[in-house]
Design a protein around this motif. Sequence first.
Motif, short mmCIF file in Angstrom:
data_model
loop_
_atom_site.label_atom_id
_atom_site.label_comp_id
_atom_site.label_asym_id
_atom_site.label_seq_id
_atom_site.Cartn_x
_atom_site.Cartn_y
_atom_site.Cartn_z
N LEU A 76 41.10 64.75 24.81
CA LEU A 76 41.75 64.37 26.07
C LEU A 76 42.28 62.94 25.98
O LEU A 76 43.34 62.64 26.53
N ASP A 77 41.54 62.06 25.31
CA ASP A 77 42.01 60.68 25.14
C ASP A 77 43.39 60.65 24.49
O ASP A 77 44.27 59.88 24.90
N TYR B 9 37.86 63.82 34.23
CA TYR B 9 38.46 62.87 33.28
C TYR B 9 39.63 62.13 33.91
O TYR B 9 39.73 60.90 33.83
N GLU C 259 36.36 65.18 24.84
CA GLU C 259 36.84 63.93 25.42
C GLU C 259 37.76 63.19 24.46
O GLU C 259 38.77 62.60 24.88
N GLU D 11 38.42 59.78 36.72
CA GLU D 11 37.73 58.62 36.13
C GLU D 11 38.73 57.60 35.61
O GLU D 11 38.61 56.39 35.89
N LYS D 12 39.72 58.07 34.85
CA LYS D 12 40.67 57.15 34.23
C LYS D 12 41.57 56.45 35.24
O LYS D 12 42.05 55.34 35.01
N ASP E 153 30.89 65.37 39.23
CA ASP E 153 30.03 64.92 38.13
C ASP E 153 28.73 65.72 38.10
O ASP E 153 28.29 66.19 37.03
N PHE F 2 35.73 69.40 33.72
CA PHE F 2 35.70 68.15 32.95
C PHE F 2 37.09 67.51 32.92
O PHE F 2 37.21 66.27 32.98
N ILE F 3 38.13 68.30 32.83
CA ILE F 3 39.50 67.75 32.82
C ILE F 3 39.80 67.03 34.13
O ILE F 3 40.36 65.93 34.14
#
Length: 305
Positions: free
Chosen positions: A184-185, A276, A181, A279-280, A239, A272-273
């Motif tokens: 990715l941030d 992510y 994570e 979510e953002k 999720d 997960f990507i």
Amino acid sequence: MSKIAAIDLGTNSIRLMLCEVIGKQFKTKNKEVITTRIGKDMGHNGLLTERAMEKNIEAIKYFKKKAEEYGAEKILIFATSAIRDAANKDVFLERVKDETGLDIMVLNGEEEAEVGMLGASYGFDDENLLVIDVGGGSTELVLGLKDKILYSTSINAGAVRMTEKYIKSDPIQQSDIEELEKSLDMLFSDALNQLKGKKIDKVLAIGGTATTAASIFHEAVVYDWELVHNTILTKDFLDKLFETLKSMSVKERYNIKGLQKERADIISAGIFIIIYVLEKLNIKQVIISDNDNLEGIVIKYGEVF
């Protein structure tokens, strides 16, 4: 009517689409995939391995033969992240040309994003579509309105690349996810800031990670593109799926209906990507499209649209 073959040489797999196009419409299409993982272990030195090159050349020969048997008037073959980034890509491209007679188009990130949007938006009307294409080596984020690209970027974060870099435990430990994570941030920050202020009507996900998630949702024993295409997956489902995958060993994942064994080790990072990005951007659901860069390459280079 035109018969066209398209071959996508991706980081994780090589795919073939045989299609008939009549009047700017796909009338029939059939896809086949072989997991060849040409990008395997590239993170160590940036080089395609001899074994990976041999395996992929054999797969290209097999797909070329199928295309010829099908009666394809044109064979379009293109490569994406792994070949694009490989220090020895010229060696591989020359070997493919010598052994198969085919010239591989190596798409840059912008071109990959464009053909992904062209394919994914096929069949949609006047809507602002955000396409998330998680590949093996990279993720493309493209916002478009039909054939007009409003924003696009290619980010070096794919299911294979991120698994090799960050997923060190089996089952996956939380510390691995935290490191993933953090990466990715840094990698997605600029893109997500650009997208947050833009109008997004629908979000589509294409590529093997996305279609596998839909197959798992349907518990499909055999991949069925008509079943997968236009499946709506909620973020809640993704999720829960990620938490399930994370808690299992790679071998335990072999028993999940809809998940190919060859993808069991990389599926968690890929899912997960997608999570992510959703979510953002505060997005609650995603439409899974089987139309992707294979259709896009035919639309752009097939000279029939």
